[in-house]
Design an enzyme around this catalytic site. Structure first.
Site, PDB file in Angstrom:
ATOM      1  N   SER A 102       0.876  -1.175   0.000  1.00  0.00           N
ATOM      2  CA  SER A 102       0.000   0.000   0.000  1.00  0.00           C
ATOM      3  C   SER A 102       0.910   1.220   0.000  1.00  0.00           C
ATOM      4  CB  SER A 102      -0.876   0.015   1.252  1.00  0.00           C
ATOM      5  OG  SER A 102      -1.777  -1.062   1.228  1.00  0.00           O
ATOM      6  N   HIS A 117      -7.162   5.777  -5.835  1.00  0.00           N
ATOM      7  CA  HIS A 117      -7.645   5.304  -4.529  1.00  0.00           C
ATOM      8  C   HIS A 117      -7.246   3.874  -4.202  1.00  0.00           C
ATOM      9  CE1 HIS A 117     -10.579   2.673  -6.335  1.00  0.00           C
ATOM     10  NE2 HIS A 117     -11.285   2.523  -5.244  1.00  0.00           N
ATOM     11  N   GLY A 118      -6.593   3.169  -5.123  1.00  0.00           N
ATOM     12  CA  GLY A 118      -6.220   1.787  -4.840  1.00  0.00           C
ATOM     13  C   GLY A 118      -5.600   1.153  -6.070  1.00  0.00           C
TER      14      GLY A 118
END
Lengths: 133, 483
Positions: B387, B406-407
């Protein structure tokens, strides 16, 4: 089974077909429960009258499935049998029966209107529904 | 189907579908992606959905999509659209059913060497204290009047009730409480769903993850955030649960009538909308902000439970076992912001669905400690992969309405992932790599397999190269709790 899962990148989608709108509603509900892998506990069946209305047939389909999702979360009952379903002037009425949720593996957040269109095909009425998961 | 031939390349990381592509477009589509990531984007219907989003009345500038974009319903995941306030529309489907789904990052001073022998116990405690899974109730069951105070006051309610500190509020987008929340516009049905779910993770792609701060790319920014290489951190990813889902459901249904009343033509009914200065639009804004406040409190209660798990696991084993809040961001929200468009400052509603606000240094609304470095942007990877912690830049303000990714972004359908991967095998594989997994559903775990997602590192490299966010730290997963 008059429904099948179809591929969607992030969410879930099913294609459902039936002879008429009443059948399409009932089979869509069964298809939705298949996706969640919902299992009912043994014991007495719950019975409930329902009455829903919408602007059109697609709106009625969304309202019906949303009602079932709401009841599965708020009352922990999976309604999967429908009796005397009647659609008149975009008003749906009838009796639904179901059992207490024993387990439900997956969560559906909502039923969407995305490209929702009930069409007449060689198999009767057909629709593709996208669920937000 | 949109193909590469329909796109104009602006730079190595930026592409455009011009407004002339379709006659009903009110603006262009701007895509942040490398050529390689673009192949994923072109493999599903996300760009068709982005083009559809440009038809929203009152659209300002381009609909912007991030490199983690993928097909959603109505509006693509990873999309950003701004509409002029208040005459333009607000579209619930362009925000999503999980209103204020977001990420909270907590940092610690616990080093990995101290922690590693206790990670399995920590995962068990987190799993025990943080309710997760389908149909699970939350940590508190409150009355409807109390719930209405949560909806109105957000994290101020949490602080008053001992679940949050002043620092937690300061390090949360909007200080954890959206102004203009109107609980009267939230249906009884939504409140009933929400009252028993406050403090619960839910299922799907939501998780609590214990991470190791593996690499630092910006020492100053990391130091200000309290992130240090070799120390533990915690991410909490969840949203507004059944309450938010019901709010969106109610208004998508309500707006089926509103688009008829306001004579709004749209290519997809899931994009239904209403002018923000109409009674319907104003009601949705009040309800949406209430749901967002619920989500802030939801993550706060889970953070409170995580702090308890950390204390019970590490007290006596290390001097400082406390978790401090780095930041809490929303990635599904509609926010009223002022942006410079063609030299003019314009008040707009920025719809972000699967996109993170990424305000640059000196932007309004940032806490004093982040004024110099910009807003922390939290980018969780897929399970088992890195992450990222980034910060917003000045460039993001002018090129993406102050937004970033966002990801990782899905690239494989859930049905295919279920066929290709097995949850129990995946848990073993991740266990062999030292990642402790607690999951309620093996099928659910299989759907979330890392290979079902794009490479988060490639996504982050893209926004970094494009200049709309800057790298601060990379996190490596140590323990994952999923519903």
């Amino acid at each position: 089974m008059p429904f099948e899962e179809i591929s969607h990148t992030a969410d879930w989608s099913i294609r459902v077909w039936a002879d008429d709108l009443r059948g399409l509603l009932a089979e869509s509900a069964r298809g939705m429960w298949m996706l969640t892998n919902a299992e009912q506990a043994e014991g007495p069946r719950a019975r409930r009258e329902m009455s829903l209305e919408a602007y059109d047939a697609e709106g009625l389909l969304v309202a019906f499935l949303e009602e079932l999702l709401y009841l599965s979360e708020s009352e922990k009952i999976v309604f999967n049998e429908f009796k005397g379903l009647k659609v008149e002037d975009l008003r749906l009425s009838g009796i639904m029966e179901g059992g207490a949720v024993r387990s439900m593996e997956k969560e559906i957040k909502a039923v969407t209107f995305h490209n929702l269109e009930i069409r007449e095909t060689g198999r009767g009425l057909e629709v593709e529904i996208v669920f937000d998961v | 189907m949109i193909t590469l031939n329909d796109l104009t390349q602006i730079s190595e990381t930026e592409w455009e579908i011009p407004q002339s592509f379709r006659s009903d477009m009110r603006g262009a589509v701007r895509i942040f992606a490398t050529r390689e990531l673009l192949d994923h984007v072109l493999s599903d219907k996300s760009l068709e959905q982005a083009v559809n989003a440009t038809t929203l009345p009152g659209l300002v500038g381009a609909v912007t999509v991030m490199p983690d974009m993928h097909q959603g319903y109505g509006f693509p995941i990873g999309g950003v659209a701004a509409t002029v306030f208040p005459q333009g529309v607000v579209s619930p489907g362009a925000i999503g059913y999980d209103i204020n789904c977001g990420v909270r990052l907590l940092g610690s001073q616990i080093d990995f060497e101290t922690a590693k022998a206790h990670l399995d116990m920590l995962a068990t405690r987190l799993n025990q204290y943080c309710p997760s899974g389908v149909g699970k109730d939350g940590l508190v069951n409150i009355s409807i009047p109390e719930l209405e105070r949560v909806l109105k006051d957000g994290m101020k309610w949490a602080k008053k009730n001992g679940y949050a500190t002043e620092a937690d509020l300061r390090c949360t987008e909007e200080s954890g409480a959206f102004k203009g929340a109107d609980p009267r516009k939230v249906s009884e049905r939504a409140k009933k769903r929400g009252k028993s779910q406050l403090g619960s993770l839910g299922a799907g792609n939501h998780f609590i993850e214990v991470d190791l701060v593996q690499e630092i790319y910006d020492e100053e920014a990391a130091s200000i955030m309290g992130l240090r290489k070799g120390h533990l951190a915690v991410q909490i990813h969840t949203g507004s649960r059944g309450l938010g889902h019901q709010v969106c459901t109610d208004y998508v249904r309500e707006f089926q009538g509103a688009v008829r009343r306001y004579n709004i033509q749209l290519p997809d009914r899931e994009l239904v909308c209403a002018p923000m200065d109409s009674p319907e639009g104003a009601a949705y804004l009040g309800a949406m902000r209430s749901a967002a406040n619920f989500a802030f409190v939801n993550r706060t209660l889970l953070a409170h439970a995580a702090r308890r798990a950390f204390e019970e696991t590490f007290a006596g084993k290390t001097k400082n076992w406390h978790l401090h809040q780095v930041y809490d961001i929303t990635h599904n929200m509609g926010k009223i912001e002022v942006h410079e468009i063609q030299g003019e400052r314009v008040k707009v509603c920025v719809h972000r669905k699967g996109a993170t606000r990424a305000f640059g240094p000196g932007s309004p609304g940032l806490p004093p400690e982040y004024q110099k470095i910009g807003q922390p942007v939290l980018v969780p990877g897929s399970m088992g992969t890195s992450s990222w912690v980034l910060v917003g830049t000045e460039d993001s303000m002018t090129r993406s309405f102050g937004s970033s990714c966002h990801g990782a972004g899905r690239m494989m359908s859930r049905s295919k992932a279920k066929k290709q991967f097995r949850g129990d095998m995946l848990r073993l594989e991740l266990g062999d790599r030292g990642i402790h997994i607690r999951a309620g559903s093996m099928k659910g775990l299989a759907e979330e397999a890392p290979n079902a997602y794009k490479d988060v590192n490639a996504v982050v490299e893209t926004v970094s190269q494009a200049g709309i966010a800057r790298k601060v730290a990379r996190l490596k997963p140590l323990a994952v709790i999923k519903g």
